[in-house]
Design an enzyme around this catalytic site. Structure first.
Site, PDB file in Angstrom:
ATOM      1  N   ASP A 128      28.622  63.489  32.613  1.00 18.61           N
ATOM      2  CA  ASP A 128      29.036  64.286  33.765  1.00 18.61           C
ATOM      3  C   ASP A 128      29.388  65.736  33.444  1.00 18.61           C
ATOM      4  OD1 ASP A 128      29.246  64.397  36.535  1.00 18.61           O
ATOM      5  OD2 ASP A 128      31.405  64.036  36.516  1.00 18.61           O
ATOM      6  N   ASP A 166      23.072  59.572  36.552  1.00 23.55           N
ATOM      7  CA  ASP A 166      23.026  61.006  36.197  1.00 23.55           C
ATOM      8  C   ASP A 166      22.501  61.304  34.797  1.00 23.55           C
ATOM      9  OD1 ASP A 166      23.862  62.083  38.602  1.00 23.55           O
ATOM     10  OD2 ASP A 166      25.952  62.259  38.018  1.00 23.55           O
ATOM     11  N   ASP A 317      35.229  59.701  44.823  1.00 25.69           N
ATOM     12  CA  ASP A 317      34.269  60.412  43.979  1.00 25.69           C
ATOM     13  C   ASP A 317      34.974  61.323  42.978  1.00 25.69           C
ATOM     14  OD1 ASP A 317      31.820  59.483  45.183  1.00 25.69           O
ATOM     15  OD2 ASP A 317      32.302  60.742  46.898  1.00 25.69           O
TER      16      ASP A 317
END
Length: 343
Positions: A128, A166, A317
């Site tokens: 991330d 991701d 989130d």
């Protein structure tokens, strides 16, 4: 960011007697399944009909516990809304601290109920890019140990694994520094190979969403990450793009990776993506969203293996728009999703 998403916190332990009693009330009004038997996992929360939805409803899920607490507080209307989440199968995000134990617990619970567990591995090093869900394994060796533990925990039991949200996307969009690219490809390819070596495990590599860019940008990276050995790829994980747009994106990408099948995260896409506020954080706890199609293998296209709730509805989130840390339960947001839902 095109779509960071928070790790689903592992909800360990067992529900209290009061919460279990409330969960039994869920079974009485569930819309699915007739195979719950006293003493089985499905006696607590009725499983959905297997022919349409073979995935496991965890009888100790966060939403189930929340319904129990709401009923205990006399908040029956809110509890009724959250049943829309509690009665559906959601993915279990594996915590690296006790990965083998969790993988075994979830797959054993699912197997006893005659269902398939859906697991998410989200522990790639340099995860991330320093955003809300930053972290991951300390290095490549730690990640390989993590995958080893998950594989040991799954064993021969049925599981569907969504691999590293991701991780490929951030190799393409410039978020992950170049110095880590080669290792990441190797780790992803190794994870696909190891998990596909299990008897009853399906593996789907995360492949972004309909709003981040063009499939031409990601199909070669997916090949380097092992898509040819995987069952397929996942789209819209933790995001909000409509099922129609997600399927169109997935079909275009499929044509570039050998016709691979895919799954769509429909957990929160009932109202489509948010278009207000800061464009860089529209993905993060956007207001006015709704639950999407409930999990099922009866989809709109033969290339789509399933609609899944990969992101657990009601979990934050990240610390934006008043939310708690990524992966933490947020009652107000869960209720908003449920109230806006037509399912």
């Amino acid at each position: 960011m095109y779509g960071s998403r928070g790790v689903g916190a592992f909800a360990g332990g067992r529900a209290s007697a009061a919460v279990l009693g409330a969960a039994l009330l869920l079974a009485g009004c569930s819309s699915g399944g007739d195979d719950g038997k006293e003493g089985s996992a499905s006696a607590v929360v009725t499983q959905q009909p297997k022919e349409a939805d073979p995935f496991w409803v965890n009888p100790d899920g966060a939403a189930v516990r929340e319904v129990g607490e709401l009923l205990g507080d006399g908040r029956k209307a809110e509890a009724q809304q959250l049943r829309k989440i509690a009665e559906q199968p959601v993915a279990e995000w594996i915590n690296p601290e006790n990965a083998e134990e969790q993988a075994r617990e979830f797959t054993e619970g699912a197997d006893k109920a005659g269902r398939r567990a859906v697991l998410v591995l989200y522990n790639i090093p340099h995860r991330d890019c320093g955003q809300y869900s930053q972290g991951g394994a300390a290095d490549g060796d730690a990640y390989r140990d993590f995958v080893d533990a998950v594989a040991e925990g799954i064993g021969d039991r049925p599981a569907t694994v969504v691999l590293e949200p991701d991780a490929v996307l951030h190799l393409v969009d410039g978020c992950t520094p170049e110095e880590f690219h080669e290792e990441r490809y190797d780790l992803l390819d190794g994870a696909v190979t190891q998990l596909k070596g299990l008897k009853n495990t399906k593996v789907y590599l995360d492949a972004g969403n309909a709003g981040w860019g063009d499939p031409d940008q990601i199909h070669e990276p997916l090949k380097r990450a092992g898509i040819e050995r995987a069952d397929g790829f996942a789209v819209n994980v933790s995001n909000f793009y409509t099922t129609e747009d997600s399927v169109a994106y997935g079909k275009e990408l499929s044509a570039k990776v050998g016709g691979k099948h895919f799954v769509v995260d429909t957990s929160r896409n009932g109202n489509g993506p948010y278009t207000g506020g800061d464009p860089d954080e529209r993905w993060c706890n956007p207001p006015g969203r709704a639950l999407g199609e409930t999990p099922t293998t009866r989809t709109s296209d033969p290339l789509v293996d399933a609609y899944l709730w990969i992101k657990r509805p009601g979990e934050s989130d990240g610390e934006c728009k008043g939310g708690p840390k990524a992966g933490e339960w947020w009652e107000d947001y869960a209720l908003d999703l449920a109230r806006a839902s037509t399912t």
